[in-house]
Design a protein around this motif. Sequence first.
Motif, PDB file in Angstrom:
ATOM      1  N   CYS A 197      44.141  41.424  43.731  1.00  0.00           N
ATOM      2  CA  CYS A 197      44.292  40.802  42.411  1.00  0.00           C
ATOM      3  C   CYS A 197      45.237  41.641  41.555  1.00  0.00           C
ATOM      4  O   CYS A 197      45.005  42.833  41.381  1.00  0.00           O
ATOM      5  CB  CYS A 197      42.932  40.682  41.724  1.00  0.00           C
TER       6      CYS A 197
ATOM      7  N   CYS B 211      42.942  42.962  38.268  1.00  0.00           N
ATOM      8  CA  CYS B 211      41.863  43.939  38.374  1.00  0.00           C
ATOM      9  C   CYS B 211      41.952  44.782  39.641  1.00  0.00           C
ATOM     10  O   CYS B 211      41.124  45.659  39.869  1.00  0.00           O
ATOM     11  CB  CYS B 211      40.507  43.258  38.284  1.00  0.00           C
TER      12      CYS B 211
ATOM     13  N   CYS C 193      40.594  34.813  40.723  1.00  0.00           N
ATOM     14  CA  CYS C 193      39.902  36.028  41.136  1.00  0.00           C
ATOM     15  C   CYS C 193      38.401  35.909  40.820  1.00  0.00           C
ATOM     16  O   CYS C 193      38.037  35.640  39.678  1.00  0.00           O
ATOM     17  CB  CYS C 193      40.509  37.239  40.427  1.00  0.00           C
TER      18      CYS C 193
ATOM     19  N   CYS D 134      37.687  38.875  38.035  1.00  0.00           N
ATOM     20  CA  CYS D 134      38.198  38.895  36.658  1.00  0.00           C
ATOM     21  C   CYS D 134      38.753  37.549  36.204  1.00  0.00           C
ATOM     22  O   CYS D 134      39.287  37.428  35.101  1.00  0.00           O
ATOM     23  CB  CYS D 134      39.276  39.962  36.521  1.00  0.00           C
TER      24      CYS D 134
ATOM     25  N   TYR E  94      41.377  36.081  37.102  1.00  0.00           N
ATOM     26  CA  TYR E  94      42.837  35.958  37.110  1.00  0.00           C
ATOM     27  C   TYR E  94      43.214  34.690  37.869  1.00  0.00           C
ATOM     28  O   TYR E  94      42.719  34.437  38.958  1.00  0.00           O
ATOM     29  CB  TYR E  94      43.469  37.182  37.786  1.00  0.00           C
TER      30      TYR E  94
END
Lengths: 320, 285
Positions: free
Chosen positions: B27, B30, B46, B49, B51
């Motif tokens: 990622c 993170c 993700c 996090c 994402y």
Amino acid sequence: MSAGFVLEFEKPIVELERKIAEMREFASDENVELSREIESLEQKLDRLADEIYSKLTRWEKVQLARHPRRPYSLDYINAFCKDFLEIHGDRGFADDKAVVCGFGKFNGQKVAVVGQQKARDTKGKLIRNFGMMHPEGYRKAMRVMRLAEKFNVPILIFIDTPGAYPGIDAEERGQAEAIARNIREMFRIKVPIIISIIGEGASGGALGIGVGDVILMLENSWYSVISPEGCAAILWRDQAKASEAAEALKLTAQDMLQLEVIDKIIPEPRGGAHRNPQGVYELLGKEIQAQLEHYGSLETGRLLEQRMQKFRRMGEVLQI
Amino acid sequence: MEWFKKAREGIISQKKKDIPEGLWTKCPKCSDIIYVRQLEENLSTCPNCEYHFRIKSSDYIRLILDEGELEEKDQGLISGDPLQFKDSKKYPDRIKTASKNTGLNDAVVSGIGKIDDKIISIAVMDFAFIGGSMGSVVGEKIARTIERAIQMRIPLVIISCTGGARMQEGILSLMQMAKTSALLARLDDLRLPYISVLTNPTTAGVMASYASLGDVIIAEPGALLGFAGQRVIKQTIRQDLPEGFQSSEFFQEHGFLDKIVHRRDLKKTISLFLEYFSNDVQGSA
Ligand SMILES: [Zn+2]
């Protein structure tokens, strides 16, 4: 400072002009007969100017469009309009001085005016922000256009901007939204809109006040999706390649006519508008008058439909 | 062109010994290691996090349309070379390469589909095709997508993913902003709903035209949204940009975004807005 500003390719001409002026002065001071010599130099000047200005590159035209002695929006407004009344502010945040808005009388006819404004001196440049508008500028422009619509007054727009301002504050206040909204709303303004591109027409910054019924363009102005420097920085990774980018972007008035983006080129005096502003005011003024008469006579529904169709056609696509 | 850099950063640079290559990705936000299968199950977001990885136009179509079905229109529109543009590459060669790599003819896919049985006119941009840039073909396809909504009296949904106007078509790219916005004025006059969905990135000429003109505007989290490019802004103001500048969250904070929506809730959210904006006389479903 700017009064003496001379572009590189203008130098031989300015030099020769100076020589002729000196000779004239000498002739009259000393009371000597030099008229034949002067005449010969003037002919030479004529040929030289013809030669230089007939083969300007696109990049040189960009420089002419940016010439600090080139007439700016307020010069046109003052030349065209009697009783000009400026209005200020977007009623939401501030008054953006990069754009001048107001009402005036153009050959006796009431008009609303929107013009992007540059300045020649340092202090003025800061006040005008180099003609780069913030969101509140686009919103102020829309305010005057709505007023024009409300009171049935046609709108004259003068475009001259190196781009909408790229800054933190401009993003915070919705530069994209302000431009987008203007573009859409200008298709609904129920009075004629006459656009004149008088200098630089950079990207969304120009188009944000650039939708109209007819688009006139001064011969040495430019109009593009991005400035030559911006394009060079992205595609060539080198701002110094701006002259190449200017060629590639095809951004001159002649290019615009060929790509069917504008309606008419307003010729400039040889050497550019700054060499004879009065001549430009006359030519552009006459054209605007004719356009006002034409579009003023159209029924509103037809006016808006034509405005829409004009832009609907733009672009080039192929079908496989 | 910050987004190119970001895209490159997304490519794995560091290898982990114990997991076979190709089965995992890292990622970019993170730095967690995510199994590819897990990423796919999570709609390319993700799990740690949230994402949002960039996905293709076909992924969005599968994600939000009923049965993932699009009745595609205007597929055969392709770009000309109005300026005979050449930088390091000739423009037609750029187009050819992009077509080969993406299987698309240009940076937008459009047509008719359904969201929870509601028929909509939809266009989805694709960043993989020259940065999702808008030239004449994108402009024309968006215009026709709006026109179909008008003709069929159905809602409009546009999912944007773009760096802005396509420089290689010069002024004609700029004029696509006007062309599309003109038709949106008409759509608006007819009180037909338009949901604008912004994904990472939506900037410049597209942001300053149709992407900003939705009745509601929703975005995926963490997308880069704005008008001016960050490098240009930095050069102009000669100072560093604040943390999170031009993100979805920044955009919403400043009042230019209605909602930030996780990819998994995208269809549900659009559907609900369409229900509220259905304009039916009795005012109930
Ligand atoms: Zn993560």
